[in-house]
Design a protein around this motif. Structure first.
Motif, mmCIF file in Angstrom:
data_model
loop_
_atom_site.group_PDB
_atom_site.id
_atom_site.type_symbol
_atom_site.label_atom_id
_atom_site.label_comp_id
_atom_site.label_asym_id
_atom_site.label_seq_id
_atom_site.Cartn_x
_atom_site.Cartn_y
_atom_site.Cartn_z
ATOM 1 N N LEU A 161 48.887 16.008 1.812
ATOM 2 C CA LEU A 161 47.939 15.172 1.651
ATOM 3 C C LEU A 161 48.152 14.079 3.098
ATOM 4 O O LEU A 161 49.276 13.985 3.326
ATOM 5 C CB LEU A 161 47.811 14.317 0.429
ATOM 6 N N PRO A 162 46.920 13.676 3.443
ATOM 7 C CA PRO A 162 46.898 12.759 4.548
ATOM 8 C C PRO A 162 47.915 11.285 4.172
ATOM 9 O O PRO A 162 47.712 11.140 2.750
ATOM 10 C CB PRO A 162 45.664 12.314 4.957
ATOM 11 N N ALA A 163 48.544 10.699 4.964
ATOM 12 C CA ALA A 163 49.315 9.478 4.561
ATOM 13 C C ALA A 163 48.426 8.259 3.777
ATOM 14 O O ALA A 163 48.782 7.632 3.217
ATOM 15 C CB ALA A 163 50.075 8.782 6.034
ATOM 16 N N ASP A 164 47.184 8.346 4.303
ATOM 17 C CA ASP A 164 46.250 7.355 3.630
ATOM 18 C C ASP A 164 45.668 7.544 2.266
ATOM 19 O O ASP A 164 44.612 7.246 1.766
ATOM 20 C CB ASP A 164 45.290 6.928 4.673
ATOM 21 N N THR A 165 46.201 8.674 1.639
ATOM 22 C CA THR A 165 45.558 9.070 0.447
ATOM 23 C C THR A 165 45.779 8.115 -0.614
ATOM 24 O O THR A 165 46.883 7.404 -0.667
ATOM 25 C CB THR A 165 46.437 10.411 -0.065
ATOM 26 N N THR A 166 44.469 7.638 -1.276
ATOM 27 C CA THR A 166 44.450 6.758 -2.181
ATOM 28 C C THR A 166 45.394 7.023 -3.511
ATOM 29 O O THR A 166 45.613 8.216 -3.394
ATOM 30 C CB THR A 166 43.150 6.423 -2.864
ATOM 31 N N ARG A 167 45.943 6.034 -4.080
ATOM 32 C CA ARG A 167 46.834 5.950 -5.412
ATOM 33 C C ARG A 167 45.940 6.753 -6.418
ATOM 34 O O ARG A 167 46.630 7.843 -6.942
ATOM 35 C CB ARG A 167 46.879 4.751 -6.162
ATOM 36 N N LEU A 215 56.619 18.782 -8.051
ATOM 37 C CA LEU A 215 57.519 18.050 -7.288
ATOM 38 C C LEU A 215 56.610 16.962 -6.350
ATOM 39 O O LEU A 215 56.037 17.749 -5.364
ATOM 40 C CB LEU A 215 58.478 19.020 -6.590
ATOM 41 N N VAL A 216 56.572 16.137 -6.508
ATOM 42 C CA VAL A 216 55.950 14.907 -5.287
ATOM 43 C C VAL A 216 57.120 14.460 -4.326
ATOM 44 O O VAL A 216 58.040 13.850 -4.918
ATOM 45 C CB VAL A 216 55.178 13.776 -6.179
ATOM 46 N N GLN A 217 56.894 14.920 -3.144
ATOM 47 C CA GLN A 217 58.043 14.428 -2.416
ATOM 48 C C GLN A 217 58.155 13.064 -1.894
ATOM 49 O O GLN A 217 57.150 12.606 -1.676
ATOM 50 C CB GLN A 217 57.936 15.353 -0.914
ATOM 51 N N LEU A 218 59.489 12.825 -2.084
ATOM 52 C CA LEU A 218 59.660 11.112 -1.867
ATOM 53 C C LEU A 218 60.479 11.050 -0.714
ATOM 54 O O LEU A 218 61.012 11.991 -0.291
ATOM 55 C CB LEU A 218 60.477 10.701 -3.198
ATOM 56 N N PRO A 219 60.304 9.979 -0.110
ATOM 57 C CA PRO A 219 59.488 8.869 -0.274
ATOM 58 C C PRO A 219 57.967 8.865 0.055
ATOM 59 O O PRO A 219 57.629 9.773 1.120
ATOM 60 C CB PRO A 219 60.204 7.844 0.788
ATOM 61 N N LEU A 220 57.286 8.233 -0.796
ATOM 62 C CA LEU A 220 55.979 8.273 -0.653
ATOM 63 C C LEU A 220 55.540 7.187 0.607
ATOM 64 O O LEU A 220 56.315 5.959 0.540
ATOM 65 C CB LEU A 220 54.936 7.598 -1.953
ATOM 66 N N PRO A 221 54.431 7.262 1.292
ATOM 67 C CA PRO A 221 54.315 6.279 2.299
ATOM 68 C C PRO A 221 53.980 4.902 1.771
ATOM 69 O O PRO A 221 54.491 4.030 2.171
ATOM 70 C CB PRO A 221 52.747 6.642 2.866
ATOM 71 N N ARG A 222 53.523 4.801 0.245
ATOM 72 C CA ARG A 222 53.260 3.435 -0.300
ATOM 73 C C ARG A 222 54.557 3.635 -1.455
ATOM 74 O O ARG A 222 54.303 4.159 -2.707
ATOM 75 C CB ARG A 222 51.965 3.274 -0.832
ATOM 76 N N LYS A 223 55.559 3.081 -1.043
ATOM 77 C CA LYS A 223 56.669 3.178 -1.894
ATOM 78 C C LYS A 223 56.447 2.575 -3.414
ATOM 79 O O LYS A 223 56.640 3.012 -4.221
ATOM 80 C CB LYS A 223 57.923 2.398 -1.350
ATOM 81 N N GLU A 224 55.685 1.692 -3.187
ATOM 82 C CA GLU A 224 55.092 0.792 -4.549
ATOM 83 C C GLU A 224 54.565 1.826 -5.622
ATOM 84 O O GLU A 224 54.495 1.311 -7.107
ATOM 85 C CB GLU A 224 54.554 -0.661 -4.435
ATOM 86 N N ASP A 225 54.045 3.001 -5.230
ATOM 87 C CA ASP A 225 53.215 3.824 -6.207
ATOM 88 C C ASP A 225 54.292 4.850 -6.781
ATOM 89 O O ASP A 225 53.921 5.704 -7.631
ATOM 90 C CB ASP A 225 52.448 4.735 -5.258
#
Ligand code: NAD
Length: 295
Positions: free
Chosen positions: A70-76, A96-106
């Motif tokens: 998914l693109p880096a700007d994928t919404t939450r 498995l959702v690969q970490l880190p996510l671009p928005r760490k807070e999510d």
């Protein structure tokens, strides 16, 4: 005397072979093929390499691999919708959702959205809680890999003093819980620990999961101790990029009894344990017994 080198590459290959045999049996007896879905958000190069390796090995052991880039700007909301879709898909047994996510807070929100039965990374609070309470669940892959390497090296761990350096949710804390469950005396060191050298020197077992290149020196090690080096650090040396661990391998291996190299130690165990967890998850979701390799 030089330490025995713990060959994570060979032990991981053996584990993948056992998983492949379990998958073949599941297909033959129950007509079931375990499926692993990996979601990568953004184009982090290290994550891309890791995801490519996962896909290759998933297919090699006979499982289905589903990849979502998914693109880096994928919404939450869009990411949560993808997780919900995979939760509902009966062909997907592990997510498995690969970490880190671009928005760490999510990250916490996304981890909690994964069905705990499909949480093959073992990061969901449900599985973390089951690990803490000794109820059995899906165990985080790198910590499980560390435990398998230790048991293969030392056999019974009961009564040994294990010093874990690092307290992250993905490595330090679960490793400490696993070692406690093996009846080790466990000390956890972290960035605020005082006189860390003296603490580490008490360890019959040292698990280093910090992310500081070659931090653990020979003088920190009890002679004959077993060192599990989780760190993967890229450093520049003589114009070349090299991978080193959290332990100063050359000097530590002269004092330790056994040590994992970097690369070729803990790293290969992580994917092998992910495949093991996916097989375990598939068996549980279909309430069938299969020979899932114990730690
Ligand atoms: P993290 O940054 O989340 O945690 C690091 C921990 O080290 C923290 O708990 C912190 O308290 C502790 N720390 C920091 N500085 C310290 C100091 N000076 N003294 C003592 N403790 C200190 O990292 P993480 O995700 O746990 O990963 C740790 C290392 O393991 C990294 O190098 C990472 O790349 C590697 N890793 C490898 C694998 C693998 O498959 N082999 C998997 C996950 C992580």
């Amino acid at each position: 005397m030089n330490a025995r080198v713990i060959d994570g590459k060979a032990i991981a290959a053996e584990l993948r072979g056992q998983v492949a045999a379990g998958v073949a049996e599941l297909k033959q007896r129950h007509g079931l093929t375990p499926g692993l879905a990996v979601v990568l958000v953004g184009g982090d190069p290290a994550s891309q390499v890791y995801v490519t390796n996962k896909k290759k090995m998933t297919v090699e052991v006979g499982m289905r691999s589903f990849d979502y880039q998914l693109p880096a700007d994928t919404t939450r909301e869009a990411l949560l919708a993808k997780v919900a879709e995979l939760n509902a898909d009966p062909g997907v047994h592990g997510i498995l959702v690969q970490l880190p996510l671009p928005r760490k807070e999510d990250e916490a929100l996304v981890i909690e959205a994964i069905d705990p039965a499909k949480d093959v990374d073992g990061f969901h609070p449900f599985n973390a809680g089951r690990l803490m309470t000794g109820q059995g669940g899906l165990i985080p892959c790198t910590p499980l890999g560390c435990l398998i390497l230790l048991k293969r090296t030392l056999g019974d761990l009961s009564g040994k003093h294990a010093v874990v350096i690092g307290r992250s949710n993905i490595v330090g804390k679960p490793v400490a819980q696993l070692l406690l469950a093996e009846s080790c005396t466990v000390t956890i060191c972290h960035s605020r620990s005082r006189d860390i050298e003296a603490l580490v020197r008490q360890g019959d077992i040292v698990v280093a999961a910090v992310g500081i290149p070659e931090m653990v020196k020979a003088g920190w090690i009890k002679p004959g101790a077993t060192i599990i080096d989780v760190g993967i650090n890229r450093i520049e040396k003589e114009g070349k990029t090299r991978l080193v661990g959290d332990a100063a391998y050359e000097e530590v291996s002269k004092i330790a009894g056994a040590i994992t190299p970097v690369p070729g130690g803990v790293g290969p165990m992580t994917i092998a344990c992910l495949l093991r967890n996916t097989l375990q998850a598939a068996c549980r979701q279909h309430a069938v017994t299969c020979n899932v390799i114990a730690a």
